[in-house]
Design a protein around this motif. Sequence first.
Motif, mmCIF file in Angstrom:
data_model
loop_
_atom_site.group_PDB
_atom_site.id
_atom_site.type_symbol
_atom_site.label_atom_id
_atom_site.label_comp_id
_atom_site.label_asym_id
_atom_site.label_seq_id
_atom_site.Cartn_x
_atom_site.Cartn_y
_atom_site.Cartn_z
ATOM 1 N N ALA A 88 6.758 7.204 -1.901
ATOM 2 C CA ALA A 88 6.606 5.759 -2.057
ATOM 3 C C ALA A 88 7.533 4.965 -1.150
ATOM 4 O O ALA A 88 7.361 3.754 -1.011
ATOM 5 C CB ALA A 88 6.854 5.377 -3.516
ATOM 6 N N LEU A 112 6.415 3.183 3.087
ATOM 7 C CA LEU A 112 5.479 2.131 3.444
ATOM 8 C C LEU A 112 6.002 1.224 4.556
ATOM 9 O O LEU A 112 5.265 0.860 5.479
ATOM 10 C CB LEU A 112 5.117 1.318 2.212
ATOM 11 C CG LEU A 112 3.791 0.560 2.252
ATOM 12 C CD1 LEU A 112 2.646 1.437 2.725
ATOM 13 C CD2 LEU A 112 3.479 -0.022 0.884
ATOM 14 N N LEU A 166 -3.457 4.817 1.104
ATOM 15 C CA LEU A 166 -2.642 5.661 0.234
ATOM 16 C C LEU A 166 -3.573 6.670 -0.426
ATOM 17 O O LEU A 166 -4.299 6.346 -1.372
ATOM 18 C CB LEU A 166 -1.914 4.814 -0.807
ATOM 19 C CG LEU A 166 -0.992 3.720 -0.249
ATOM 20 C CD1 LEU A 166 -0.311 2.963 -1.388
ATOM 21 C CD2 LEU A 166 0.050 4.307 0.697
ATOM 22 N N TYR A 168 1.349 8.785 -6.390
ATOM 23 C CA TYR A 168 2.718 8.272 -6.359
ATOM 24 C C TYR A 168 3.204 8.017 -7.784
ATOM 25 O O TYR A 168 2.552 7.293 -8.540
ATOM 26 C CB TYR A 168 2.776 6.969 -5.548
ATOM 27 C CG TYR A 168 2.199 7.133 -4.152
ATOM 28 C CD1 TYR A 168 3.021 7.390 -3.064
ATOM 29 C CD2 TYR A 168 0.826 7.076 -3.943
ATOM 30 C CE1 TYR A 168 2.485 7.576 -1.791
ATOM 31 C CE2 TYR A 168 0.281 7.257 -2.678
ATOM 32 C CZ TYR A 168 1.113 7.508 -1.613
ATOM 33 O OH TYR A 168 0.587 7.688 -0.373
ATOM 34 N N ILE A 225 5.584 1.317 -5.751
ATOM 35 C CA ILE A 225 5.466 1.140 -4.308
ATOM 36 C C ILE A 225 5.775 -0.311 -3.962
ATOM 37 O O ILE A 225 5.255 -1.238 -4.592
ATOM 38 C CB ILE A 225 4.053 1.508 -3.825
ATOM 39 C CG1 ILE A 225 3.819 3.020 -4.013
ATOM 40 C CG2 ILE A 225 3.831 1.123 -2.372
ATOM 41 C CD1 ILE A 225 2.412 3.466 -3.702
#
Length: 312
Positions: A210, A213, A228, A232, A236
């Motif tokens: 996570a 990004l 994605l 996760y 995020i």
Amino acid sequence: MNTIAVVLTEPERLELCRLDLTPPGDEDVVVDIEWSGISTGTERLLYTGKMPPFPGMGYPLVPGYESVGRIVEAGPASGRAVGERVFVPGARCYGDVRGLFGGAAARVVVPGARVYVVDESLGEHAVLLALAATAYHAVAAEGARLPELIIGHGVLGRLVARIAVALGGSPVVWEQNPDRTSGGVGYDVVAPSADTRQDYRSIYDVSGDAKLLDTLIGRLAPGGEIVLAGFYHEPISFAFPPAFMREARLRIAAEWRGPDMPAVLALLREGKLSLDGLITHRFDAIQAAEAYRTAFGDASCLKMILNWGACS
């Protein structure tokens, strides 16, 4: 009727247990499982107790959604026949013990409509069909761009890359673990530090990390998309200004749906997709505890499968 199954009684406690099976109905089939795979994504989260709130979550549970076996009983309304080899994407047939996802057992009872007949030649490789269908679902979504950059060269990353190549793409894959940089066919695998490109139009992340990004947004072209495609367990977040400047798009790819499996089976039949080289470790199901530890702790393990042949 009963079965031997892998049961997570609580986080990090796994046992082989004999469980009673729900009696099959007219629409059900009984499948003797030959092989089942261990997922290093969702099953790891179940094993460690880090799975976020999820429908059906709770212990004890039978994990596993990557099973292959032979139909030994078929109800008159099941649509299936005794003797067919099928892929089983999990089962819920264990009474008070949850089936999440329920495929890691020597025998299962499941609606015939949920199983997929597979070619005999696939053998143990058919356990990879769920991951292949998940990869296809991400790549072939309506309006999706083929991946130009893929993050992670585990099994799912390799399948995303192979399907992208089968559909006419030529992705680059990032992988930091030197033990996982080999095996790219039709695409390049590089360390992130060796890649200076900052104009990728489509980046697919299957790492489950996570925290990546912001890094990925920095590699996007204006109007580019980040997909994605992993799972996760942490929240995020990302810095807004860089994403704003690029008009970045974010898409979340869920698990596979019904049409994805026939599409993958068609790619396999046509020779456009191969599942070779992805199963690296095999244990008899009686050694399930060691198999799960190896699958989650050995970086050289891409896909671990359990052989249920000795269990009854």
